[in-house]
Design a protein around this motif. Structure first.
Motif, PDB file in Angstrom:
ATOM      1  N   LEU A   4      11.942   2.685   4.699  1.00  0.00           N
ATOM      2  CA  LEU A   4      10.672   2.318   4.104  1.00  0.00           C
ATOM      3  C   LEU A   4      10.046   1.142   4.830  1.00  0.00           C
ATOM      4  O   LEU A   4       8.835   1.061   4.928  1.00  0.00           O
ATOM      5  N   ALA A  53       7.152   4.820  -3.880  1.00  0.00           N
ATOM      6  CA  ALA A  53       6.649   5.587  -2.736  1.00  0.00           C
ATOM      7  C   ALA A  53       5.288   6.199  -3.024  1.00  0.00           C
ATOM      8  O   ALA A  53       4.591   6.618  -2.092  1.00  0.00           O
ATOM      9  N   THR A 111       2.645  11.002   0.659  1.00  0.00           N
ATOM     10  CA  THR A 111       2.497  10.307  -0.614  1.00  0.00           C
ATOM     11  C   THR A 111       1.241   9.456  -0.606  1.00  0.00           C
ATOM     12  O   THR A 111       0.620   9.226   0.432  1.00  0.00           O
ATOM     13  N   HIS A 149       1.076   6.343  -1.034  1.00  0.00           N
ATOM     14  CA  HIS A 149       1.313   5.028  -0.431  1.00  0.00           C
ATOM     15  C   HIS A 149       1.592   5.124   1.049  1.00  0.00           C
ATOM     16  O   HIS A 149       2.202   4.222   1.648  1.00  0.00           O
ATOM     17  N   LEU A 201       3.494   7.261   2.909  1.00  0.00           N
ATOM     18  CA  LEU A 201       4.775   7.699   3.430  1.00  0.00           C
ATOM     19  C   LEU A 201       4.775   9.204   3.624  1.00  0.00           C
ATOM     20  O   LEU A 201       4.066   9.939   2.926  1.00  0.00           O
ATOM     21  N   LEU A 215       7.699  12.121   3.630  1.00  0.00           N
ATOM     22  CA  LEU A 215       9.095  12.432   3.373  1.00  0.00           C
ATOM     23  C   LEU A 215       9.382  13.811   3.943  1.00  0.00           C
ATOM     24  O   LEU A 215       8.696  14.784   3.606  1.00  0.00           O
ATOM     25  N   CYS A 262      12.192   9.537   6.321  1.00  0.00           N
ATOM     26  CA  CYS A 262      11.116   8.893   5.579  1.00  0.00           C
ATOM     27  C   CYS A 262      10.274   8.171   6.611  1.00  0.00           C
ATOM     28  O   CYS A 262      10.688   7.149   7.172  1.00  0.00           O
ATOM     29  N   GLY A 267       7.006   6.177   8.099  1.00  0.00           N
ATOM     30  CA  GLY A 267       6.007   5.216   7.675  1.00  0.00           C
ATOM     31  C   GLY A 267       6.598   4.171   6.755  1.00  0.00           C
ATOM     32  O   GLY A 267       7.800   4.163   6.459  1.00  0.00           O
ATOM     33  N   SER A 268       5.728   3.293   6.302  1.00  0.00           N
ATOM     34  CA  SER A 268       6.164   2.216   5.426  1.00  0.00           C
ATOM     35  C   SER A 268       5.042   1.870   4.467  1.00  0.00           C
ATOM     36  O   SER A 268       3.899   2.323   4.631  1.00  0.00           O
ATOM     37  N   LYS A 269       5.355   1.078   3.472  1.00  0.00           N
ATOM     38  CA  LYS A 269       4.334   0.689   2.515  1.00  0.00           C
ATOM     39  C   LYS A 269       3.283  -0.202   3.170  1.00  0.00           C
ATOM     40  O   LYS A 269       2.123  -0.182   2.780  1.00  0.00           O
ATOM     41  N   GLY A 276       1.028   2.128   4.751  1.00  0.00           N
ATOM     42  CA  GLY A 276       0.247   2.781   3.708  1.00  0.00           C
ATOM     43  C   GLY A 276      -0.868   1.901   3.207  1.00  0.00           C
ATOM     44  O   GLY A 276      -1.970   2.397   2.892  1.00  0.00           O
TER      45      GLY A 276
END
Length: 1413
Positions: A19, A128, A144, A146, A148, A150, A163, A165-167, A170
């Motif tokens: 994440l 997520a 998602t 945010h 991401l 998956l 997983c 990307g990251s928050k 996002g």
């Protein structure tokens, strides 16, 4: 190249879930539940959700979304509780489609439990975000809210592999709005709500590219799609634009080039779909074009990205709802033994199909196929195989549709899935919502990123779960129905598999025979299961009708499918043995067999079943049904002795005959048995009952069938037994005595019995049989023998009535009349036959007896008779056809005429007979002369018969005797009124045919005949007089006038006087008729005043009729005046018009005080019509003076003539308005023509190029010299010197303003114009020709200033254009057209005409044509 995710080992969740960019998070931090024994992918896809709802997750605690933020709800389903859109109210639960009962459960919808659980856990535990997009290939990727992505495996445990990307990413890029996986599952493209695009390596989760400048900023990515080329992708943003992304890698540096394919300013694109080729079709020739389909809000486009950008098709939508979502889907489809891509697209409720082919020339050909019309708004469209589509409507109902037949195979409800919608991205809320209202409206129902199809599977994304859809194989579809205890539907579906008519079939392999064998085994299993179910589920207690109803729904189905599968052993051995345990089921089974036996679907029944069948039908009194079954069954399955006994005891004679014939080849015994029953009653003379009559008729039909080679009651006798059976029947009929004969029995008892039962029908049976035995010597002997027996039995036998004996003689006469007759009858018998047939006292069957005797004579039987005696008997019996036959033998054709006249049935045919005889060459002159004399003798009778046909006959063959005929008819006929009418009809048809046609020989057209016809026409058809006088020219004028005067036919007399030239006399006759009718009208109105209420209606009807006759007379007089006023002077015209006007005004004065307003108004209207019509020939002052001097109006009461004066003033106002309108139209036409000509002449010219078209040098060759140039209206530019050298002037060179022509257009050197025109050719006007002067002026003038000189002339092209323009305005004068129309209608319609009609006064009533500047 990186290793494929499917081939490398799975990494742990902690190594893939990244994440944050730096630190990794382990499983505990994610709190991902562990699975002890993970299920396989096959088990997940094939599991049958029997005890659980397929739309509800097992672990409801995983659905806890308390920690989800409010912003995540923008991707929730429109059917979820969080949606506030009013459109949700339309999505209410509806009943399932009825077609599901026919096709079974076609689609398997399974919950991806592992992926669903991990999506919910990721959103709940690590924030997520909610899922927003899904894509499927070798793996399943979920984006998602945010930012991401998956990535899950499609293997056994659906583990989380990556997983991406990251928050932080996002927060910068926004939610994932689009996903795409390339064909080898090595790259993933992610589009974001704020417009960025990232590319990931699915082998190691590495970020390869971040693309921020591929499209205009401030727009969300709606779609991003890989093409077949891994270096080429396309994307679509919320601005409606489409861009091509080309990925490059040079010296280890990755880059991306962007090219705009379609701008949103030309129409916003909201859906794109590149053609992705399956692995089996990688070598298809169309793949080299890299096709891309785009759907805007108004149209569909198909473009090719390679080898160069090309638009192959543009198709606008039909009219649909603006909120409908466009959908696109490609699929390779086999059509006519070739496989080509087909594009399915829809917007609203109709799905269209486009077949795309590559031609040999290299072009792409798009063929429109039959469209599919549904009754729902489609929001998602996916192919699941080459024949089936899966459609999702706005109510979240899933429809499985078969494309070739357009049948809806199944409908499922996806409401509980809580589908994810892409409305937020279409509104581009993450970038400020800068989208058009139309795109935002479409986005309300957009769910493009929520369904993804790959390799026959469709994955569906909900807010808390993921589902996968695929087609069930054929066994699963059957098992679904069996588990629901729908056995009948299961059997129906299985039979459709067996016959190859089922839709969306999966899992059947091999050739046709192998598939049928597999399905047949399955159907046997279902039948056995169904039987057990029916026996067990039968209600043990209750009414008998309930149990019967239960088995009536089961047993016919079992029987039907056993017979379809040709499994009779299964039916009678296994199923029947199980059903026989229940007595009700046994009875229903036995009764259901009847329909199949009668339809010849079941021909053989086992002995135990047949025994039960006989017992059941006998016990229940179903004997007619039993008989119908027996005559259709194979006799080898019957116990003959038992069946015959049962049938004979119950009078089932058809069954008895059938068993004897088919079982023992015995065709005589059935007749003996039937005769033993009916014979004694017939011989004893007892009255026959209804059953006896039926039995006797069966016997006659049976004998007829046996003698004709037909089996009774159905089928045919075997070929080798036909002759034998026929001889058996003959032998039986001619037996001297029966087997149980007594002393009182007559000889030949069987023939005796049949003759007494029904003589006529028995003889008809023999007659039909004798027609078929001509080539059989033995059968002919039987035939002669039967005839001898018939004569022996019936002739001189008091037991038979004369009518029965007459039937025998008629039968014999017909047999003797056959051309190939072999029967022998003695001479005495012929005399008896003749006496019977010609009996004058017997009126029964007169026509039949005459026809029989005629046939006998025509085949040569006349040699058997005495002709004189025959002729005498025929006359007494009124057999006129016999007399005709005898007269024709002796060539006495004139006597035949008497035969026709005496025969009431053939009187009307005498004219055809005489005409044919007189026309055909086979008769001598003497014979024709005798016939002609006979016709002349009977002329009175013939004219009474049909005067029309007689006139036609006389016109053809009696032209020389016409005067004689007329004289005789006048002498003999003119006694009564009816005789005169006949003479009139004869003369009318005779002379009319001579006027209108050209026969072979024409009558001598003597005037006396026409005058006689005129006299008769005055008496009987006076309404046809004028037509006759107009068309005929063969009467004498003076005599015709005397005849019409004799009968007071004033109109006809007036016509004749006008033809003679006596205009006043003709006018006086017409005036007399008009006055008489006006007097009648006035008398009727005066007489109706004092009448009662009852007679008033009748008086009004008479008055209306008389008014109509007055109008007719007045119209004739007006026409008469119009015709003759052209050749009369003013005073003579007044002598015609003024008496007519005085008469109408006097009649109007007479009825003025009466109460009938309708009659009064009618007379006023007619008077005004006279005024309007006479105003064209007499001046208005003279008319007014005549009105004022009239004694009727001479007492100064102006009010009485006020209406007439006002009518004349209205006419004057109309004429004045017409003249003003005409003048305005002329002025407008003239102004428009001059204005258009002026604008064309003064229009500026624009040269095509800045060089001379002769020397090809710049028009300013030198800056310091003044050189004139000439520009023509065609756009060509020349130096003046160059034109002078080419001698392109029209006039003399010394003229100050010399007209020029374009050298390139008019000269043959230019190749476009023809030869030059003559120099002295005249011109109408000039459009434009301008000469420029280039260079410097004198001192003090500004530099680089040009002098413009206008030259008024035309080149060749301009002259042709001008001639065409002038031709548009040529044609007849508009006023002259109006004048002609007025002349043509002046005699019929009231209205003033202009006294002066100048032909040079043109009036254009149509607007001029428009020309583009």
């Amino acid at each position: 190249m990186s290793q494929s995710p499917d081939s490398r080992s799975l990494l742990s969740a902690s190594s893939q879930l990244n994440l944050m960019e730096v630190e990794s998070i382990d499983d505990k931090e994610f709190d991902i539940p562990q699975v002890d024994t993970p299920p396989t992918l096959e088990s997940i896809l094939s599991q049958m959700e029997e005890e659980e709802d397929p739309f509800v997750l097992e672990d409801t605690c995983l659905l806890n979304t308390d920690n989800m933020d409010a912003q995540s709800y923008d991707t929730s389903s429109l059917a979820s509780s969080d949606s506030g859109d009013p459109a949700h109210l339309k999505r209410k639960r509806r009943t399932l489609d009825q077609n599901a009962a026919v096709h079974g459960s076609v689609l398997r919808l399974s919950l991806l439990k592992g992926i669903s659980a991990q999506i919910v856990a990721a959103a709940d535990k690590v924030d997520a975000g909610l899922p927003t997009a899904i894509a499927m290939s070798g793996v399943i990727a979920v984006g998602t809210s945010h930012g991401l992505a998956l990535v899950f495996g499609k293997d056994t445990n659906q583990a989380l592999r990556l997983c991406l990307g990251s928050k932080t990413t996002g927060a910068e890029f926004g939610a994932v709005s689009a996903l795409s996986i390339n064909h080898d599952c090595s790259r993933l493209l992610c589009g974001f709500a704020k417009g960025q695009i990232t590319m990931w390596d699915l082998a190691n989760g590495k970020l390869l590219r971040t693309i921020t400048d591929a499209h205009p900023p401030g727009t969300a990515i709606l779609h991003v799609k890989f093409t077949d080329d891994p270096t080429l992708a396309v994307c679509n943003d919320s601005g409606g634009s489409v861009f091509e992304l080309t990925f490059r890698r040079v010296m280890g540096m990755r880059s991306c080039d962007s090219r705009c394919l379609f701008s949103g300013s030309k129409g916003e694109v909201c859906c794109i779909e590149p053609l992705r080729t399956p692995p089996d079709f990688r070598d298809h020739p169309i793949t080299c074009y890299s096709l891309l389909a785009m759907a805007s809000l108004t149209k569909i486009l198909i473009i090719g990205l390679k080898p160069s950008l090309n638009v192959w098709m543009t198709l606008p939508y039909t009219k649909s709802d603006p909120s409908s979502v466009p959908q696109l889907a490609w699929q390779f489809v086999p059509v006519q033994k070739t496989v080509n891509p087909m594009l399915a697209f829809c917007k609203g409720d109709s799905v269209h199909f486009l077949l795309v082919k590559k031609e040999e020339t290299g072009t792409i050909h798009v063929i429109k196929q039959r469209q599919l019309q549904l009754s729902c708004d489609i929001i998602s469209l996916n192919w699941i195989n080459s024949c089936s589509l899966v459609l999702l409507d706005s109510h979240e109902k899933l429809h499985v549709v078969d494309r070739p037949t357009q049948d809806v195979l199944e409908t499922l409800d996806l409401e509980q899935v809580q589908l994810v919608y892409n409305s937020r991205h279409f509104k581009s809320l993450a970038t400020g919502g800068n989208v058009s209202q139309a795109l935002a409206l479409v986005g309300e129902k957009a769910c493009y990123q929520s369904l993804s199809s790959y390799a026959g599977q469709i994955v569906c994304l909900g807010t808390k779960s993921a589902h996968i859809m695929s087609l069930r194989n054929w066994k699963e579809r059957l098992d679904c129905l069996l588990k629901q205890e729908h056995f009948t539907e299961a059997l129906s579906l299985a039979w459709s598999f067996h016959e190859g008519t089922a839709k969306a079939v999966v899992g059947l392999h091999g050739d046709s025979q192998r598939r049928k064998a597999v399905i047949s085994d399955k159907m046997v299993e279902i039948l056995l299961h169904f039987t057990e179910y029916a026996v067990k589920k039968c209600p043990e207690q209750g009414k008998l009708q309930v149990m019967e109803q239960h088995f009536q729904e089961v047993v016919p189905v079992l029987v039907d499918y056993c017979l379809l599968l040709q499994k009779a052993d299964l039916l009678f051995n296994q199923l029947y043995s199980r059903l026989v345990e229940n007595m009700v089921a046994k009875g229903v089974f036995l009764e259901s067999l009847e329909s199949y036996i009668v339809a010849n679907r079941l021909g053989h029944i086992t002995t135990p079943v047949m025994k039960d069948l006989l017992a059941h039908y006998h016990d229940n009194g179903m004997m007619n049904s039993l008989e119908r079954c027996i005559v259709h069954l194979d006799v080898t399955s019957l116990d003959i002795q038992q069946v015959v006994q049962v049938c004979w005891n119950n009078q089932l004679y058809d069954a008895v005959i059938y068993i004897f014939n088919r079982g023992m080849n015995d065709y005589s015994s059935p007749m003996e048995k039937l005769f033993s029953v009916i014979g004694p009653r017939v011989r004893e003379g007892r009255s026959l009952t209804g059953d006896d009559v039926v039995m006797g008729n069966k016997l006659l039909v049976y004998i007829s069938c046996c003698l004709a080679g037909r089996a009774y009651p159905i089928g045919d006798i075997p070929e080798d037994l036909v002759a034998q059976v026929k001889y058996q029947v003959f032998e039986f009929l001619i037996r001297l005595h029966s087997g149980d004969s007594s002393q009182k029995e007559e000889v030949f008892p069987f023939i005796h019995t049949l003759l007494h039962f029904d003589t006529r029908e028995f003889l008809n049976v023999l007659a039909m049989t004798f027609d078929d035995v001509q080539n059989d010597k033995q059968a002919l002997e039987y035939q002669q023998r039967i005839v001898d027996i018939l004569l022996q039995v019936m002739v001189d036998n008091p037991d038979f009535t004369p009518s029965q004996v007459g039937g025998l003689f008629t039968f014999l006469a017909r047999q003797l009349a056959k051309p190939n007759n072999t029967l022998f009858v003695n001479r005495n018998l012929f005399d008896q036959v003749l006496e019977f047939l010609c009996c004058p006292d017997d009126d029964s069957r007169h026509t039949e007896r005459q026809q029989v005797l005629l046939e006998l004579l025509q085949v040569g039987g006349v040699v058997q008779f005495n002709e004189e005696r025959l002729f005498t008997l025929a006359e007494k019996a009124k057999f006129y056809q016999i007399c005709e036959f005898l007269y024709e033998q002796k060539h006495l054709y004139d006597r035949i005429v008497d035969c026709y006249l005496q025969d009431p049935l053939r009187k009307a045919e005498i004219f055809s007979y005489i005409h044919n005889l007189m026309s055909m060459p086979g008769y001598s002159s003497e014979e024709k002369l005798k016939v002609k004399e006979k016709v002349l003798q009977h002329m009175q009778e013939l004219v009474s018969l049909d005067p029309v046909k007689l006139a036609d006959l006389v016109g053809w063959h009696f032209t020389e005797e016409v005067q004689t005929i007329i004289s005789e008819l006048q002498a003999s006929l003119c006694v009564s009124l009816q005789d005169d009418i006949l003479l009139f009809q004869f003369l009318h048809c005779l002379l009319e045919s001579q006027e209108g046609s050209q026969p072979v020989s024409r009558l001598p057209l003597e005037s006396e005949l026409y005058e006689l016809l005129l006299d008769l026409m005055c008496r009987f058809e006076p309404q046809e007089l004028l037509k006759f006088l107009h068309t005929s020219q063969h009467y004498r004028l003076e005599e015709a006038i005397q005849i019409t005067e004799k009968y007071h036919c004033n109109e006809a007399k007036a016509y004749l006087l006008e033809k003679k030239g006596d205009i006043p006399g003709a006018f006086a006759g017409l005036m007399q008729t008009l006055k008489e009718r006006l007097d009648v009208l006035a008398a009727e109105m005066s007489g109706g005043i004092g009448g009662g209420v009852d007679g008033r209606d009748e008086e009004e009807a008479d008055g209306e009729f008389t008014l109509t006759t007055v109008k007719s007379s007045l119209n004739q007089m007006i026409l008469f005046c119009h015709r003759n006023c052209q050749n009369l002077d003013q005073e003579q015209r007044k002598d015609l018009w003024f008496p007519l006007l005085d008469t109408m005004m006097a009649s109007q004065k007479e009825v003025m005080g009466l109460s009938d307003k309708h009659i009064s108004d009618g007379l006023k209207e007619m008077t005004l019509k006279v005024l309007n019509c006479m105003s064209s020939f007499i001046s208005l002052p003279a008319i007014i003076q005549q009105i004022l001097q009239d004694p009727v109006y001479g007492r100064g009461k102006l009010a009485e003539i006020q209406g007439l004066i006002l009518g004349m003033l209205d006419t004057f106002t109309y004429e004045q308005t017409l003249l003003e309108t005409t003048t305005n139209l002329l002025n407008h036409d003239l102004h428009w023509s001059l204005a258009h000509l002026r604008s064309a002449v003064t229009r500026g010219l624009h040269p095509r190029q800045d060089c001379c078209n002769i020397c090809l040098q710049h028009y300013k060759r030198k800056q310091d010299t003044s050189e004139e140039i000439i520009v023509f209206s065609c756009g060509h530019l020349y130096h003046l010197q160059c034109l002078q050298q080419k001698d392109c002037g029209w006039g003399v060179a010394s003229e100050p303003q010399q007209p020029w022509r374009c050298y390139k257009c008019s000269s043959s050197h230019g190749g476009r114009g023809g030869a030059c025109s003559e120099p002295n050719r005249s011109r109408s006007a000039s459009l434009a020709q301008t000469r420029f002067s280039s260079g410097h002026h004198e001192k003090g003038a500004e530099t680089h200033r040009k002098k413009v000189v206008a030259v008024a002339t035309l080149d060749v092209q301009q002259e042709l254009s001008w001639d065409h323009l002038r031709g548009l305005y040529r044609g007849p004068s508009r006023l002259s057209i109006l004048s002609e129309v007025s002349h043509g209608q002046s005699s019929e319609k009231a209205g003033f005409l202009l006294p002066v009609q100048p032909e040079n006064f043109h009036l254009k009533l149509a607007p001029p044509p428009l020309f583009e500047e």
